[in-house]
Design a protein around this motif. Structure first.
Motif, mmCIF file in Angstrom:
data_model
loop_
_atom_site.group_PDB
_atom_site.id
_atom_site.type_symbol
_atom_site.label_atom_id
_atom_site.label_comp_id
_atom_site.label_asym_id
_atom_site.label_seq_id
_atom_site.Cartn_x
_atom_site.Cartn_y
_atom_site.Cartn_z
ATOM 1 N N ASP A 266 0.866 -1.180 0.000
ATOM 2 C CA ASP A 266 0.000 0.000 0.000
ATOM 3 C C ASP A 266 0.901 1.228 0.000
ATOM 4 O OD1 ASP A 266 -1.802 2.057 0.423
ATOM 5 O OD2 ASP A 266 -3.028 0.910 1.827
ATOM 6 N N TRP A 269 -1.632 7.328 1.409
ATOM 7 C CA TRP A 269 -2.553 8.390 0.979
ATOM 8 C C TRP A 269 -1.876 9.465 0.145
ATOM 9 C CZ3 TRP A 269 -7.686 7.780 2.191
ATOM 10 C CH2 TRP A 269 -7.987 6.837 3.170
ATOM 11 N N VAL A 272 -1.142 8.477 -3.478
ATOM 12 C CA VAL A 272 -2.402 8.340 -4.211
ATOM 13 C C VAL A 272 -2.897 9.715 -4.659
ATOM 14 C CG1 VAL A 272 -4.843 7.773 -3.958
ATOM 15 C CG2 VAL A 272 -3.098 6.157 -3.186
ATOM 16 N N ILE A 287 -10.810 11.083 -0.844
ATOM 17 C CA ILE A 287 -10.125 9.822 -1.118
ATOM 18 C C ILE A 287 -10.741 8.750 -0.232
ATOM 19 C CG2 ILE A 287 -7.893 8.663 -1.289
ATOM 20 C CD1 ILE A 287 -6.584 11.450 -1.138
ATOM 21 N N PRO A 289 -10.537 4.722 0.939
ATOM 22 C CA PRO A 289 -9.567 3.626 0.925
ATOM 23 C C PRO A 289 -10.160 2.363 0.327
ATOM 24 C CG PRO A 289 -10.524 3.843 3.108
ATOM 25 C CD PRO A 289 -11.075 4.980 2.287
ATOM 26 N N TYR A 297 -8.002 2.415 -4.347
ATOM 27 C CA TYR A 297 -8.373 3.720 -3.802
ATOM 28 C C TYR A 297 -9.298 4.397 -4.817
ATOM 29 C CZ TYR A 297 -4.831 3.863 -0.062
ATOM 30 O OH TYR A 297 -4.083 3.625 1.058
ATOM 31 N N THR A 314 -9.463 5.857 -10.039
ATOM 32 C CA THR A 314 -9.052 4.784 -9.151
ATOM 33 C C THR A 314 -7.544 4.642 -9.224
ATOM 34 O OG1 THR A 314 -9.422 3.149 -10.913
ATOM 35 C CG2 THR A 314 -11.222 3.528 -9.355
ATOM 36 N N PRO A 317 -3.455 0.424 -5.046
ATOM 37 C CA PRO A 317 -2.750 0.689 -3.787
ATOM 38 C C PRO A 317 -1.329 0.148 -3.754
ATOM 39 C CG PRO A 317 -4.366 -1.056 -3.497
ATOM 40 C CD PRO A 317 -4.583 -0.496 -4.865
#
Length: 445
Positions: A266, A269, A272, A287, A289, A297, A314, A317
């Motif tokens: 992952d 955040w 992403v 966002i 999870p 995401y 999208t 992750p």
């Protein structure tokens, strides 16, 4: 030989004259519309008043929120920012029993980051949001928020008041009843006003009120029809039928597919958000999870003012790569209209101009209802009597030709099935009207 008496006869004991036979054209339709407009207006008037006043209050809650919750929403501008993953960790420490459901990064240097949690004991559609200073990581506060719009407590309270009077599903019947009958009252009123006989005499008293009532109603008719239609989409029973209809016609709002390759790991955040920013997804965004293994995401724009920002992407992750996108431009037209209509109903779409228009329409509804009741009061038989005036004459439906009445009844049945609160209340109208007619006949005999 009958003995004469000087006792006055109450108009309520005088039976209505028998209606004439079916007449062609406007002469046959107008009495029926007049009686429908009168009874519907008298019945739903209080509900429309409540909906209008609470709606006006709700329209201006965004500005009130900014003032009341300034500490949670805003921070002093400063250079640099704490990584988003660190902000999420700091917020999570404040809510050990919470489940993280979304993050809204600060869209501007003076805004806070909103970290959204689900928490035991919250009512449906409510969240627990922690507000974090993006520059220092300081937790500025935590509040319960409502709905997808992240309404803060004050706006959420007024929203629930407007929708259900804080009475749950039972209270939602009030707003559905108002929205179900509003369009009927408006259409009947517009037709009556446009088909009225003009008089050269100067309007005074009740005629002046009638002039104001009709003129203002005509000016705001389009707005009222819009509020009725969009309000029904949120209603408990009619809203479910509208949702089913949209689904059957493939008019639903599309969602981006969240499945992704099962890549281990992952990225977090911050990567992403950076990946979607590079791909062109501008703030403000939320966002969400991955909800399970093999999920991505989802980064969704949440801008609701014109032009609407509702694009979604999208992100895998494991790799931090954008794997899919759904631009708002690709939405079906019906989904776009639904989004625009709901945002305009809430006063978001065109900002302050939208709020002013809704306020004017709401004030107009208050005036129309009050003028309507005042005109009813002025129709009372004697000025010294503390009671309302008589309604329009009964039996108007008998004057309508069968070729016109039959499709009207069929349409009423279809609409009553699709809008069940309207249909049930319409049957209630008819039942009460029949009982009152029977009582008047008994009193007359």
């Amino acid at each position: 030989m009958p003995v004469p008496t000087s006792e006055p006869v109450s108009p309520d004991t005088i039976p209505d004259p028998p209606p004439p036979r079916a007449a062609p054209g406007w002469a046959a339709i107008r009495p029926l519309l007049l009686r429908l407009h009168f009874y519907a207006g008298v019945f739903v008037g209080p509900f429309l008043l409540v909906a209008a006043l609470t709606g006006i209050a709700y329209v201006w809650t965004p500005q009130v929120e900014q003032a009341v919750y300034a500490h949670e929403l805003h921070v002093p501008a400063a250079p640099g920012a704490v990584p988003l993953d660190r902000q999420v960790a700091l917020a999570g420490a404040e809510v050990p029993d919470g489940t993280l459901t979304g993050v809204r990064p600060a869209p501007a240097a003076t805004d806070t980051t909103q970290i959204i949690f689900d928490r035991p004991g919250l009512e449906p559609s409510y969240h627990y949001t922690v507000f974090v200073d993006p520059h220092t990581g300081e937790v500025r506060g935590a509040l319960e928020t409502y709905g997808s719009g992240q309404a803060l407590p004050l706006r959420g309270w007024i929203d629930t008041l407007h929708r259900s009077l804080h009475l749950g599903d039972f209270g939602r019947l009030y707003s559905e009843l108002a929205a179900s009958w509003l369009w009927v009252v408006v259409v009947a009123g517009v037709v009556l006003w446009l088909g009225r006989r003009r008089s050269a005499r100067r309007a005074r008293g009740r005629r002046r009120l009638l002039s104001w009532h009709g003129g203002v109603g005509l000016w705001v008719a389009a707005g009222l029809l819009f509020l009725s239609a969009t309000g029904l989409t949120w209603s408990l029973h009619a809203g479910a039928n509208i949702t089913d209809l949209r689904s059957s016609w493939n008019w639903t709002t599309p969602t981006v597919t969240a499945t992704s390759p099962a890549t281990p790991g992952d990225v977090g955040w911050q990567p992403v958000r950076e990946a979607t920013a590079r791909a062109g997804l501008a703030d403000p965004v939320e966002i969400r999870p991955p909800s399970a293994a093999g999920e991505s995401y989802v980064v969704q724009q949440v801008g609701r003012s014109w032009p609407v920002k509702q694009d979604a992407m999208t992100v895998d992750p494991g790799t931090g790569q954008v794997t899919g996108s759904l631009p708002f431009d690709d939405y079906p037209l019906a989904a776009k209209l639904s989004t625009w209509g709901i945002d305009a109903h809430m006063g978001f779409l065109f900002g302050v101009a939208n709020q002013i228009v809704l306020t004017v329409v709401g004030v107009a509804v208050v005036c129309l209802v009050c003028w309507g009741y005042r005109m009813w009061w002025l129709r009372r038989p004697g000025r010294g009597e503390a009671r309302f005036g008589r309604p329009p004459a009964r039996g108007a439906w008998r004057r309508v030709p069968g070729r016109v009445l039959a499709p009207v009844l069929a349409a009423a049945a279809v609409v009553g099935w699709f809008l069940p609160v309207f249909g049930i209340s319409l049957l209630g109208f008819l039942a009460v009207d029949v009982l009152l007619g029977m009582r008047r006949q008994e009193v007359a005999r």
